[in-house]
Design a protein around this motif. Structure first.
Motif, PDB file in Angstrom:
ATOM      1  N   LYS A   1       6.589   3.842   4.977  1.00 35.96           N
ATOM      2  CA  LYS A   1       6.409   3.517   3.561  1.00 35.96           C
ATOM      3  C   LYS A   1       7.392   4.304   2.699  1.00 35.96           C
ATOM      4  CE  LYS A   1       2.858   3.085   0.007  1.00 35.96           C
ATOM      5  NZ  LYS A   1       1.446   3.244  -0.309  1.00 35.96           N
TER       6      LYS A   1
ATOM      7  N   GLU B   1      10.818   2.914   3.198  1.00 29.08           N
ATOM      8  CA  GLU B   1      10.919   1.649   2.461  1.00 29.08           C
ATOM      9  C   GLU B   1      11.341   1.935   1.021  1.00 29.08           C
ATOM     10  OE1 GLU B   1       7.861  -1.669   0.539  1.00 29.08           O
ATOM     11  OE2 GLU B   1       7.094  -0.223   2.000  1.00 29.08           O
TER      12      GLU B   1
ATOM     13  N   LYS C   1      10.814  -0.355  -9.399  1.00 26.96           N
ATOM     14  CA  LYS C   1       9.401  -0.663  -9.682  1.00 26.96           C
ATOM     15  C   LYS C   1       9.181  -2.177  -9.697  1.00 26.96           C
ATOM     16  CE  LYS C   1       5.146   0.124 -11.097  1.00 26.96           C
ATOM     17  NZ  LYS C   1       4.124   0.564 -10.154  1.00 26.96           N
TER      18      LYS C   1
ATOM     19  N   LYS D   1       9.356  -3.126  -5.966  1.00 26.74           N
ATOM     20  CA  LYS D   1       8.276  -2.502  -5.176  1.00 26.74           C
ATOM     21  C   LYS D   1       7.151  -2.052  -6.099  1.00 26.74           C
ATOM     22  CE  LYS D   1      10.663  -2.614  -1.311  1.00 26.74           C
ATOM     23  NZ  LYS D   1      10.254  -3.352  -0.130  1.00 26.74           N
ATOM     24  N   PRO D   2       6.384  -2.993  -6.662  1.00 30.62           N
ATOM     25  CA  PRO D   2       5.359  -2.629  -7.643  1.00 30.62           C
ATOM     26  C   PRO D   2       4.201  -1.806  -7.068  1.00 30.62           C
ATOM     27  CG  PRO D   2       5.201  -4.959  -7.074  1.00 30.62           C
ATOM     28  CD  PRO D   2       6.447  -4.430  -6.420  1.00 30.62           C
ATOM     29  N   HIS D   3       4.070  -1.746  -5.761  1.00 35.89           N
ATOM     30  CA  HIS D   3       2.977  -0.970  -5.166  1.00 35.89           C
ATOM     31  C   HIS D   3       3.240   0.537  -5.200  1.00 35.89           C
ATOM     32  CE1 HIS D   3       5.736  -2.263  -1.984  1.00 35.89           C
ATOM     33  NE2 HIS D   3       5.461  -1.127  -1.370  1.00 35.89           N
ATOM     34  N   PHE D   4       4.437   0.953  -5.614  1.00 36.89           N
ATOM     35  CA  PHE D   4       4.722   2.376  -5.791  1.00 36.89           C
ATOM     36  C   PHE D   4       4.560   2.736  -7.262  1.00 36.89           C
ATOM     37  CE2 PHE D   4       7.217   1.455  -1.944  1.00 36.89           C
ATOM     38  CZ  PHE D   4       6.782   2.478  -1.112  1.00 36.89           C
ATOM     39  N   SER D   5       3.996   3.901  -7.536  1.00 37.89           N
ATOM     40  CA  SER D   5       3.845   4.352  -8.925  1.00 37.89           C
ATOM     41  C   SER D   5       5.203   4.773  -9.476  1.00 37.89           C
ATOM     42  CB  SER D   5       2.863   5.518  -9.009  1.00 37.89           C
ATOM     43  OG  SER D   5       3.457   6.691  -8.467  1.00 37.89           O
TER      44      SER D   5
ATOM     45  N   THR E   1       6.051   8.265  -8.267  1.00 41.97           N
ATOM     46  CA  THR E   1       6.481   8.300  -6.867  1.00 41.97           C
ATOM     47  C   THR E   1       7.925   7.844  -6.743  1.00 41.97           C
ATOM     48  OG1 THR E   1       4.221   7.920  -6.092  1.00 41.97           O
ATOM     49  CG2 THR E   1       5.997   7.422  -4.545  1.00 41.97           C
TER      50      THR E   1
END
Length: 132
Positions: free
Chosen positions: A70, A73, A102, A105-109, A112
């Protein structure tokens, strides 16, 4: 096999003999890639390159060998976006790059993403990206 894996194994790794789907004892599944026994010739041709870049290779291994898939990625997406910004002469502003990442890859804050960007930047990995 995914089209991406097929391209990678057939174009970039022509010496690969076996590609097969397998399941780990934990129940997770993935792909197995095994090299041919005759790959010594390929290795001999790369020895000089490996020797020339051994310091950089060691640095990459030290920096990324403990990262999860992850995390890798996210890091690879940051490098891809930064490279795209350079190639299109859009500059290299952290805020814009992180915002673009972002979107991909919207699943990362946001935090982060920015921390990963800073990590790459601190180790000068983003400095290696040039306009070609």
């Amino acid at each position: 096999m995914s089209p991406f894996l097929s391209i990678i194994t057939n174009v970039f790794c022509p010496s690969i003999r076996e590609r097969g789907h397998f399941t780990y004892p934990s129940g997770l599944s993935g792909y197995s890639i095994n090299a041919k026994q005759t790959d010594n010739k390929v290795l001999e041709n790369t020895t000089e390159i490996i020797r020339e870049y051994s310091k950089q290779i060691d640095e990459v291994i030290a920096s990324f060998s403990e990262k999860s898939a992850k995390e890798l990625e996210l890091y690879s997406t940051i490098v891809f976006v930064t490279s795209s910004f350079y190639q299109n002469s859009w500059g290299k502003e952290k805020g814009e790059i992180c915002k673009t990442v972002k979107g991909i890859k919207p699943h990362f804050s946001n935090d982060t993403i920015c921390e990963a960007y800073d990590d790459l930047d601190t180790h000068k990995f983003l400095d290696a990206i040039e306009i070609k």
